[in-house]
Design an enzyme around this catalytic site. Structure first.
Site, PDB file in Angstrom:
ATOM      1  N   TYR A   7       3.595  89.200  66.292  1.00  9.17           N
ATOM      2  CA  TYR A   7       3.927  88.514  67.551  1.00  9.17           C
ATOM      3  C   TYR A   7       4.914  87.385  67.257  1.00  9.17           C
ATOM      4  O   TYR A   7       4.667  86.527  66.423  1.00  9.17           O
ATOM      5  CB  TYR A   7       2.636  87.971  68.165  1.00  9.17           C
ATOM      6  N   CYS A   8       6.059  87.398  67.934  1.00 13.35           N
ATOM      7  CA  CYS A   8       7.056  86.326  67.842  1.00 13.35           C
ATOM      8  C   CYS A   8       7.499  86.120  66.390  1.00 13.35           C
ATOM      9  O   CYS A   8       7.952  87.048  65.744  1.00 13.35           O
ATOM     10  CB  CYS A   8       6.505  85.047  68.470  1.00 13.35           C
ATOM     11  N   VAL A   9       7.341  84.910  65.845  1.00 14.46           N
ATOM     12  CA  VAL A   9       7.810  84.641  64.488  1.00 14.46           C
ATOM     13  C   VAL A   9       7.082  85.519  63.472  1.00 14.46           C
ATOM     14  O   VAL A   9       7.656  85.894  62.434  1.00 14.46           O
ATOM     15  CB  VAL A   9       7.640  83.154  64.141  1.00 14.46           C
TER      16      VAL A   9
END
Length: 579
Positions: free
Chosen positions: A312-314
């Site tokens: 998720y994301c980074v």
């Protein structure tokens, strides 16, 4: 609202209107001078465009004032000056209360503000011939200034606040002052009543055990709720910029609980919030001693060849680098599939966050990280700035001016539960990825001495983007499909960076778009994609099942703490509770 319900203000004189015009002109000049300083030269405008914008502004301003005089101060039946599609459109939620249109003075203030906002925005957009980043920064600054100067943010120009003040005898302002002083004390804007939530009780409450712990993370194994599960387990890597339980909010919103109920063996990494002992951590640590360590731990525990993964994301950006490292070392078969939630690898179109990586911003980050880690409140403030109207000024009005009680909302509780970031890693991430965009350059980044190349990744991938994502824009997330080389499914979810991901099927909210065949470009995808109402989670579950549908009984090591790795403590564990 009756006009007697609010304090009757005096209508502005012609001299006062002229004064406001001068103020607007000075504000405009200051912004243009700031932008000119950033470019080192006078900003280039098309004279005809500027003349047309200024003439339009003058004409619309005079027309507004004339309508006000001709109607005896009644403007509510007149059209708003700002175009319907403009950023200052009259459907703005800040002015949704009827008081803004039913009282002539406030209606004039509202329409004047919308007119000025539209004018300054169009003038900003008229800047041409400069670096796109400079223009983006000018637009961001202009929008931020206009949001801050909204009449809704000030007691004397907000009819709802005036009414509340009269009705309560000023108690709303006293209560709001208490809220403001409390926020100043903790150094963070409060969005919700945190006393209503307890980790492990009504939030982050999916049953499970911590079965593995390192100085960087805890590994949670969730208890199965079905008699059999997919043979290939799932490891979720949430972003360490926030707490992991964005994917395990209240039970009815929890992706973790839903995945468990779908017959999947679910493991999740709970990252440690950084302290001074983590000052030398770099990206290699999160790849090798984080993601790869968790992958090998689960493979060894369950005696399986591979695992499904979610980043998720980074953590999705990092998962892409992890896959590239495994591919470079001939170990790509350790991961059966990779799912990316709103993740980026090519940061050329990464949105307004790229405005926070110039030399001045990096110097400030270094100053704020003198103890070896960056206080998570700085990152929270940065993300709030990206949506200042919704995440800052909305709460200034409700909390400080109206003195409203904080609503209990699990998502906002998570949003305010910040984590600290290792200073060295954070600096490298901002410069190497956001500023220099090195991850998509084959061999430009090495991990543990091994150059990585995303195009060598053949792992099947499920790439999810949010249509209204302000942190990982759609155009940026799409670039994952252009850099990974394995079979891929791209899906566009309704809403943004959080609500686009956390959308359980039972809520029956939003929608998603998908194409039955791979598409070469984003435009091709948008043209070919069909819309499906509701959550995209079942689509992802079907895709996972298509990779490998073999089932095994939920016994032995499939039960948390019953295999070689014994339970250390109950989920959600200590790391997520550390402050």
């Amino acid at each position: 609202m009756d006009r007697t319900d609010v304090m009757e203000p005096h209508l502005p004189t012609l001299e006062q209107m002229q004064q406001w015009t001068q103020v607007i002109g000075r504000a405009q000049q200051l912004m243009l001078e700031q932008a000119a300083g950033a470019t080192g030269r006078v900003l280039p405008f098309d004279p005809e465009t500027v003349s047309r914008i200024q003439t339009s502004f003058a004409d619309e301003g005079l027309a507004l004032w004339q309508r006000f005089l001709d109607s005896g101060g009644l403007l509510r039946d007149q059209p708003d000056p700002a175009p319907a599609g403009s950023p200052a459109a009259a459907r703005d939620r800040r002015f949704a209360d009827p008081a803004w249109t039913e009282h002539p003075f406030y209606d004039l203030i509202r329409q004047s503000y919308l007119l000025v906002s539209d004018y300054l925005t169009r003038l900003t957009d008229a800047v041409d011939g400069v670096d796109p980043k400079v223009k983006q920064k000018l637009r961001f600054t202009t929008t931020g200034m206009l949001d801050a100067l909204s009449p809704s943010n000030f007691p004397l120009t907000n009819p709802i606040v005036m009414k509340k003040t009269i009705e309560s005898g000023g108690e709303n302002l006293v209560k709001g002052l208490k809220h403001m002083l409390a926020d100043l004390e903790k150094g963070q804007l409060t969005h919700t009543d945190g006393t209503q939530f307890e980790l492990g009780r009504n939030i982050a409450a999916t049953p499970g055990k911590v079965i593995h712990e390192t100085p960087l993370y805890q590994l949670i194994h969730y208890a199965p709720s079905t008699e059999t599960v997919l043979e290939t387990p799932l490891i979720i890597f949430p972003p360490w910029i926030n707490r992991f339980y964005i994917l395990d909010l209240s039970p009815e919103k929890s992706f973790v609980k839903w995945a468990v109920d779908q017959g999947i063996s679910v493991f999740l990494v709970s990252w440690k919030s950084a302290d001074a002992s983590m000052k030398d951590l770099v990206w290699d640590d999160y790849i090798l001693r984080g993601q790869i360590d968790a992958i090998d731990t689960v493979r060894d525990l369950l005696k399986v060849e591979s695992v499904h993964t979610i980043g998720y994301c980074v953590a999705g950006t990092t998962l892409a680098a992890t896959l590239a490292l495994l591919a470079a070392r001939g170990q790509g078969d350790k991961v059966a599939s990779a799912t990316f939630f709103t993740a980026q690898v090519d940061f050329a179109q990464a949105g307004d966050l790229t405005l926070f990586v110039d030399d001045d911003q990096m110097k400030m980050v270094e100053q704020l990280s003198s103890k070896g880690f960056l206080d998570g409140r700085y990152m929270a403030a940065t993300f709030n700035l990206l949506r200042g109207r919704d995440l800052i000024w909305n709460y200034v009005v409700n909390n400080y001016l109206l003195g409203m009680d904080y609503p209990p909302f699990d998502l906002l509780y998570w949003n305010g539960d910040t984590t600290n970031l290792p200073a060295r890693w954070h600096r490298d991430y901002l410069t190497q990825l956001y500023r220099d965009n090195l991850l998509v350059v084959p061999g430009a980044i090495s991990v543990d001495g091994t150059p990585i190349d995303l195009t060598k990744v053949m792992t099947p991938a499920y790439v999810q983007a949010g249509r209204e994502d302000h942190i990982a824009p759609l155009e940026s997330v799409w670039k994952l499909t252009e850099n990974l080389s394995g079979p891929m499914r791209f899906l566009l979810a309704g809403s943004g960076h959080i609500a686009g991901v956390v959308n359980p099927p039972a809520a029956n909210k939003y929608q998603y778009w998908a194409s039955t065949e791979p598409q070469a470009t984003l435009d091709d995808f948008l043209a070919a994609a069909t819309e499906t109402k509701g959550s995209w989670w079942p689509d992802w579950r079907a895709w996972i099942g298509d990779r490998d549908s073999r089932q095994v009984p939920t016994k032995g090591a499939r039960q948390p703490g019953k295999g070689r790795l014994k339970a250390i403590e109950d989920a959600p564990g200590r790391y997520v509770k550390a402050r």
